[in-house]
Write an enzyme that holds these catalytic residues in place. Structure first.
Site, PDB file in Angstrom:
ATOM      1  N   PHE B 130      66.218 -19.149  18.936  1.00  0.00           N
ATOM      2  CA  PHE B 130      65.845 -18.476  17.693  1.00  0.00           C
ATOM      3  C   PHE B 130      65.418 -17.039  18.020  1.00  0.00           C
ATOM      4  CE2 PHE B 130      62.986 -17.583  14.097  1.00  0.00           C
ATOM      5  CZ  PHE B 130      63.847 -17.874  13.058  1.00  0.00           C
ATOM      6  N   ASP B 207      58.949 -24.260  22.458  1.00  0.00           N
ATOM      7  CA  ASP B 207      58.874 -24.008  21.020  1.00  0.00           C
ATOM      8  C   ASP B 207      59.317 -25.288  20.311  1.00  0.00           C
ATOM      9  OD1 ASP B 207      59.120 -23.328  18.373  1.00  0.00           O
ATOM     10  OD2 ASP B 207      60.011 -21.361  18.766  1.00  0.00           O
ATOM     11  N   TYR B 232      55.442 -25.285   8.795  1.00  0.00           N
ATOM     12  CA  TYR B 232      55.976 -25.209   7.423  1.00  0.00           C
ATOM     13  C   TYR B 232      57.338 -25.864   7.281  1.00  0.00           C
ATOM     14  CZ  TYR B 232      57.911 -20.710   9.218  1.00  0.00           C
ATOM     15  OH  TYR B 232      58.527 -19.720   9.945  1.00  0.00           O
ATOM     16  N   LYS B 233      57.832 -26.433   8.375  1.00  0.00           N
ATOM     17  CA  LYS B 233      59.113 -27.139   8.309  1.00  0.00           C
ATOM     18  C   LYS B 233      58.838 -28.624   8.063  1.00  0.00           C
ATOM     19  CE  LYS B 233      61.152 -23.728  11.431  1.00  0.00           C
ATOM     20  NZ  LYS B 233      62.148 -23.131  10.508  1.00  0.00           N
ATOM     21  N   ARG B 381      73.950 -25.384   7.775  1.00  0.00           N
ATOM     22  CA  ARG B 381      73.010 -26.289   8.428  1.00  0.00           C
ATOM     23  C   ARG B 381      72.411 -27.240   7.384  1.00  0.00           C
ATOM     24  NH1 ARG B 381      67.766 -23.744  11.388  1.00  0.00           N
ATOM     25  NH2 ARG B 381      67.045 -23.729   9.231  1.00  0.00           N
TER      26      ARG B 381
END
Lengths: 421, 421
Positions: B130, B207, B232-233, B381
């Site tokens: 990322f 991560d 927040y995922k 995705r």
């Protein structure tokens, strides 16, 4: 002076900001207010609009809009920044960003500033500044092999620009200073100090935590380069609310902050291979900003802007003036001393009183429903936030202070320091 | 396989986690759900408990308790950290802290790790990681005069530990890797890679943003040293919610992070003259934590812990398995290719499909009330978060995908990329 409660009531009757009080929780007027909150400079009161604003973001934008709401949220950090810039900080659009905590923002701008002054190996801070400011300076200096010069300040009267001037030379990269001293409330002369440091070739990084929303800050007019500050004090953004940072527009392109996160990236959703900082104030962002917390900041910032910073500063001076006058008359004869500048134009919106039993007095006051702040080593700090504090609140608080002090009831409280927040 | 909707309904009927769906906003079951949200890996849905939890903190703790509520709030970052450690991350008490953003946490632990390996001048990251991870590594390397080794990963299959092994030597200080690839969902073998890097004398900083709450993470069992991640995922903490960081207990005293704020200080309210980091995980804190945002994190983290990470991971595998099977049957004949590992045990909880018109397909799907995520350069995705996504949701989404693709209606959408979040 007239130290009667009637005189305080008359000041309230003439207060152009009196109407704002009713827009905060816990201010319902039932004749005699129980809680006298003089700690708005640690945590501001909750604006009554905040729950509805949060509910809108949570129950509509998040719950229903889901990921699509980022088209709105993505502008939040600069939109609130612009509102603060115009209404509170005397800065231009695109110069202020809401981001991270005050400490992280200090770090980012301190490193960016030091990088922008290569060959200079000294950081300057004030020996009496708030701990996080001093610790941050020490940490950055340690990591870079720089030297820290701690400039002494008078614990009550604040920093003398002449003392600072003596510490400036061509080795100084960045000077970190608070514009309002967290303990005494003493104001630093921002334009004068900014000029001094600039003339020496350095940058000043202002911490406006105890100033923003309480005193008139004119970042553009004072020629300030860098600033950070807190939104949970006089801006009433809620506990631990995200902080702001300011970088003068002309300086933005020259600076690069050290934490290269995707919210500082130009065209971030292209997710390009190399870090390429955004052209404007966004380059000082890092990670995904906390939308819920920022929503509360926006409500608080807009209320302060609506009240007007000049009116707030004037009322802040009048409130602290009344505090000092009543302290002189009622408390000083019993061992209290003033630990803030006596001249109101040299103070922010809080006043500090010294007494050897300050911690015991603080506990006793809290039990009497007066909320001040204890500060080491022997200080009671009184912060009558001008947006929602009445002159009669100050009068009543000082009246209870007089009782607590003269009755000796504070002596029943433990002298040993326990957790203080 | 049985690709009928009835087969998907049967999977839902047998789902032990089915009851959790009703505890999220927007999941009311009116026979045919309109919105099929497959982007819980970008922004998780809102738990129905969240508004009440926020209201309690805002309208009671803040509005009424004011500064006194810090006696509660001061424990929040470690309390939620402990809940995550036990229920989600396979770590011990005192090893996880909620703090800052994922990016800022990456920075803190990356610098701390590099400092703990003096004499080593290389940072390793994955070329397909990322952006924020790669940018962070580049920034820290630039500031310290270190070299970055970008290890190639297969864009679909993820990182081959043998490829990483070839990049390890006694110059490598810290390796930054995602345990689940943000684009393909490919899993990295955390215990194997941790061993490799440790054998080479380096530290791995994991991560866990796309893993936490979706796959079983066993930080203690895998011997991991350092980790960060997003809330927040799959943890449903709300937009931009504060992140977590993990430091193995035995390592904590050896590490010192670079941003010396007062929330990392031992006995912070003594406000002592020198920075002296707190003894435990608190030393990795910096500024005042955002209480409102953390409140939403706590609700989300507890829901995930209640569901149980093993059950979530199993359901995630089954959901992505169904996604892949339907894609094979319905989409692959029309030009879609699978861009994730085919073996479910090598995937996190999302699946990625490749098509030259991925951006047009994404727009068309959103108009058909299917929310995937577009990812560069040609990826769609699909993240069916196991806590609230049904098998019929996947079936219906893939059914609409089939219509959008085979009808050619996606070709009506602009091919040029506009803002994507």
């Amino acid at each position: 002076m007239d130290s009667s409660r009637a005189a305080a009531e008359a000041l309230d009757a003439a207060d152009p900001l009196a109407g704002f009080r009713a827009r905060f929780a816990g201010t319902e007027d039932d004749g005699q207010e129980r809680l006298l909150y003089l700690d708005g400079n640690s945590l501001g009161r909750m604006p009554l609009e905040t729950p509805a604003a949060l509910a809108r973001v949570v129950e509509t934008e998040w719950a229903d809009g889901l990921i699509g709401s980022w088209s709105t949220w993505i502008e939040q950090a600069t939109r609130i920044g612009d509102a603060l810039a115009a209404g509170v900080l005397g800065a231009g659009p695109g110069e202020v960003l809401i981001s991270d905590s005050t400490s992280v923002n200090l770090y980012k701008l301190l490193v960016a500033g030091a990088d922008a002054r290569p060959g200079r190996d000294v950081l300057v801070c004030c020996a009496d500044d708030f701990p996080t400011d001093r610790y941050l300076v020490a940490g950055v200096a340690a990591a870079r092999g720089m030297t820290v010069r701690e400039v002494p300040a008078d614990i009550d009267e604040g920093l003398d620009p002449a003392v600072l001037a003596a510490a400036l030379d061509d080795r100084v990269a960045v000077v970190v200073l608070s514009s309002v001293a967290y303990r005494s409330g003493a104001l630093t002369d921002v334009p004068a100090v900014t000029r001094l440091v600039r003339d020496a070739g350095g940058l000043v990084l202002w911490d406006l935590s105890h100033a923003a929303g309480a005193v008139a800050v004119d970042l553009a007019g004072s020629g300030a380069d860098l600033a950070v500050g807190c939104t949970y004090k006089y801006l009433n953004g809620g506990p631990g609310a995200p902080a702001f940072l300011y970088v003068r527009r002309a300086l933005q392109e020259q600076l690069r902050q050290p934490i290269w996160g995707w919210f500082g990236q130009r065209d971030q959703f292209a997710m390009g291979p190399e870090y390429d900082p955004a052209p404007g104030i966004e380059r000082f962002g890092v990670g995904t900003p906390p939308v819920l917390a920022m929503t509360a900041v926006e409500v608080g910032a807009r209320l302060v802007a609506e009240a007007g910073i000049d009116r707030l500063a004037a009322k802040g001076r009048a409130l602290t003036e009344l505090t000092v006058e009543l302290a002189d008359e009622w408390l000083v004869p019993h061992g209290i001393t003033l630990a803030s500048p006596r001249d109101a134009v040299r103070r922010g919106s809080h006043v500090t009183l010294a007494h050897p039993a300050a911690w015991q007095l603080t506990q006793a006051l809290i039990d009497r429903q007066v909320v001040p702040d204890y500060r080491t080593p022997d200080r009671v700090r009184l912060g009558p936030a001008p947006l929602y504090t009445r002159f009669v609140d100050v009068w009543d608080a000082m009246d209870r202070f007089r009782v607590v002090l003269t009755s000796g009831e504070f002596e029943r409280y433990p002298a040993e320091l326990t957790r203080v927040t």
